[in-house]
Design a protein around this motif. Structure first.
Motif, mmCIF file in Angstrom:
data_model
loop_
_atom_site.group_PDB
_atom_site.id
_atom_site.type_symbol
_atom_site.label_atom_id
_atom_site.label_comp_id
_atom_site.label_asym_id
_atom_site.label_seq_id
_atom_site.Cartn_x
_atom_site.Cartn_y
_atom_site.Cartn_z
ATOM 1 N N VAL A 1 0.831 -1.269 0.034
ATOM 2 C CA VAL A 1 -0.003 0.046 0.060
ATOM 3 C C VAL A 1 0.949 1.129 0.010
ATOM 4 N N VAL A 2 1.072 1.883 -1.192
ATOM 5 C CA VAL A 2 1.848 3.105 -1.288
ATOM 6 C C VAL A 2 1.048 4.168 -0.923
ATOM 7 N N GLY A 3 1.406 5.063 -0.156
ATOM 8 C CA GLY A 3 0.822 6.040 0.530
ATOM 9 C C GLY A 3 0.106 5.867 1.733
ATOM 10 N N LEU A 4 0.307 4.647 2.456
ATOM 11 C CA LEU A 4 -0.488 4.332 3.604
ATOM 12 C C LEU A 4 -0.040 5.236 4.793
ATOM 13 N N SER A 5 -1.089 5.934 5.248
ATOM 14 C CA SER A 5 -0.732 6.705 6.507
ATOM 15 C C SER A 5 -0.686 6.143 7.890
ATOM 16 N N ASP A 6 0.054 6.604 8.722
ATOM 17 C CA ASP A 6 -0.054 6.099 10.034
ATOM 18 C C ASP A 6 -1.100 6.643 11.075
ATOM 19 N N LYS A 7 -1.813 7.665 10.471
ATOM 20 C CA LYS A 7 -3.072 8.410 11.158
ATOM 21 C C LYS A 7 -4.287 7.513 10.772
ATOM 22 N N SER A 8 -4.811 7.053 11.890
ATOM 23 C CA SER A 8 -6.037 6.031 11.731
ATOM 24 C C SER A 8 -7.226 6.903 11.241
ATOM 25 N N ASP A 9 -7.521 8.244 11.000
ATOM 26 C CA ASP A 9 -8.341 8.979 10.374
ATOM 27 C C ASP A 9 -8.389 9.189 8.946
ATOM 28 N N ARG A 10 -7.276 8.579 8.337
ATOM 29 C CA ARG A 10 -7.006 8.667 6.894
ATOM 30 C C ARG A 10 -7.671 7.487 6.202
ATOM 31 N N THR A 11 -8.242 7.882 5.068
ATOM 32 C CA THR A 11 -8.674 7.050 4.103
ATOM 33 C C THR A 11 -7.739 5.841 4.102
ATOM 34 N N ARG B 1 -9.594 -8.791 6.869
ATOM 35 C CA ARG B 1 -10.432 -9.696 6.159
ATOM 36 C C ARG B 1 -9.303 -10.646 5.447
ATOM 37 N N GLY B 2 -7.991 -10.674 6.225
ATOM 38 C CA GLY B 2 -7.163 -11.742 6.003
ATOM 39 C C GLY B 2 -6.036 -11.475 4.917
ATOM 40 N N TYR B 3 -5.835 -10.183 4.289
ATOM 41 C CA TYR B 3 -4.961 -9.754 3.405
ATOM 42 C C TYR B 3 -3.768 -9.282 4.005
ATOM 43 N N ARG B 4 -2.543 -9.611 3.768
ATOM 44 C CA ARG B 4 -1.140 -9.355 4.070
ATOM 45 C C ARG B 4 -0.930 -8.021 3.597
ATOM 46 N N ILE B 5 -1.055 -6.940 4.362
ATOM 47 C CA ILE B 5 -0.855 -5.354 3.839
ATOM 48 C C ILE B 5 0.825 -5.198 4.300
ATOM 49 N N ILE B 6 1.596 -4.493 3.085
ATOM 50 C CA ILE B 6 2.838 -4.091 3.212
ATOM 51 C C ILE B 6 2.454 -2.529 3.106
ATOM 52 N N PRO B 7 2.889 -1.935 4.370
ATOM 53 C CA PRO B 7 2.919 -0.299 4.332
ATOM 54 C C PRO B 7 4.336 0.116 3.360
ATOM 55 N N VAL B 8 3.906 1.187 2.483
ATOM 56 C CA VAL B 8 4.963 1.940 1.873
ATOM 57 C C VAL B 8 4.829 3.422 2.075
ATOM 58 N N ASN C 1 -1.180 -1.269 -4.416
ATOM 59 C CA ASN C 1 -2.386 -0.315 -4.273
ATOM 60 C C ASN C 1 -1.810 1.129 -3.717
ATOM 61 N N VAL C 2 -2.342 1.940 -4.674
ATOM 62 C CA VAL C 2 -1.793 3.294 -4.506
ATOM 63 C C VAL C 2 -2.815 4.198 -3.833
ATOM 64 N N PHE C 3 -2.206 5.160 -2.856
ATOM 65 C CA PHE C 3 -2.954 6.014 -2.285
ATOM 66 C C PHE C 3 -2.090 7.335 -2.565
ATOM 67 N N ARG C 4 -1.940 7.759 -3.650
ATOM 68 C CA ARG C 4 -1.392 9.094 -4.060
ATOM 69 C C ARG C 4 -2.042 9.832 -5.097
ATOM 70 N N ARG C 5 -1.729 11.271 -5.122
ATOM 71 C CA ARG C 5 -2.487 12.019 -6.262
ATOM 72 C C ARG C 5 -2.175 11.400 -7.484
ATOM 73 N N ALA C 6 -3.133 11.716 -8.413
ATOM 74 C CA ALA C 6 -2.967 11.106 -10.063
ATOM 75 C C ALA C 6 -1.561 11.728 -10.536
ATOM 76 N N ASP C 7 -1.321 12.945 -10.205
ATOM 77 C CA ASP C 7 -0.022 13.493 -10.691
ATOM 78 C C ASP C 7 1.237 12.949 -10.196
ATOM 79 N N GLN C 8 1.242 11.875 -9.253
ATOM 80 C CA GLN C 8 2.319 11.380 -8.803
ATOM 81 C C GLN C 8 2.462 9.682 -8.728
#
Length: 141
Positions: free
Chosen positions: A23-33, A44-51, A78-85
């Motif tokens: 997960v690229v752009g994974l925030s450590d803030k629990s209120d972030r999407t 749900r059982g998936y292995r998440i690797i924070p980037v 899985n990308v959580f970054r702005r489209a231009d990035q």
């Protein structure tokens, strides 16, 4: 010719076969999407690797500064970054031989999609991985 996401049936197959999800752009803030989506997928059982180059651990998993630093295979980027990035993220996803390049809801970048597709990755854009998983793999009562 415009971009088309894979069919829902194919997305279901992709999720069913997914092991590691970086997960690229994974925030450590629990209120972030990004955090809420990754946490739900982890539950749900998936292995998440924070980037995230600015954190050491998120959701109990070691963070990596970039996709290239992950020492194991990645199925879905899985990308959580702005489209231009996202073009450099697509290039890095290709370098690590990921199988799927997934841009979250409201993220669309045709150049990044072409980079990934030309290298053989499946591409999904403008879809929430958590929503797709909930629709395609509903929990049994």
């Amino acid at each position: 010719m415009g971009f088309d996401n894979p069919s829902r049936e194919r997305i279901k197959e992709i999720l069913a076969g997914a092991g590691n999800i970086a997960v690229v752009g994974l925030s450590d803030k629990s209120d972030r999407t990004s955090y809420m989506v990754a946490e739900a997928m982890q539950k749900r059982g998936y292995r998440i690797i924070p980037v995230n180059p600015n954190a050491e651990n998120i959701l109990g998993e070691k963070c990596y500064p970039s996709l290239s630093d992950i020492p194991e295979p990645v199925d879905i980027v899985n990308v959580f970054r702005r489209a231009d990035q996202v073009v450099p993220v697509a290039e890095e996803a290709v370098k690590i031989n990921a199988k799927v390049f997934w841009l979250q809801l409201d993220i669309v970048n045709e150049e990044a999609a072409a980079i990934a597709q030309d290298a053989g990755l499946e591409v999904i854009m403008d879809r929430c991985i958590k929503v797709e998983d909930a629709i395609l793999h509903p929990r049994q009562p």
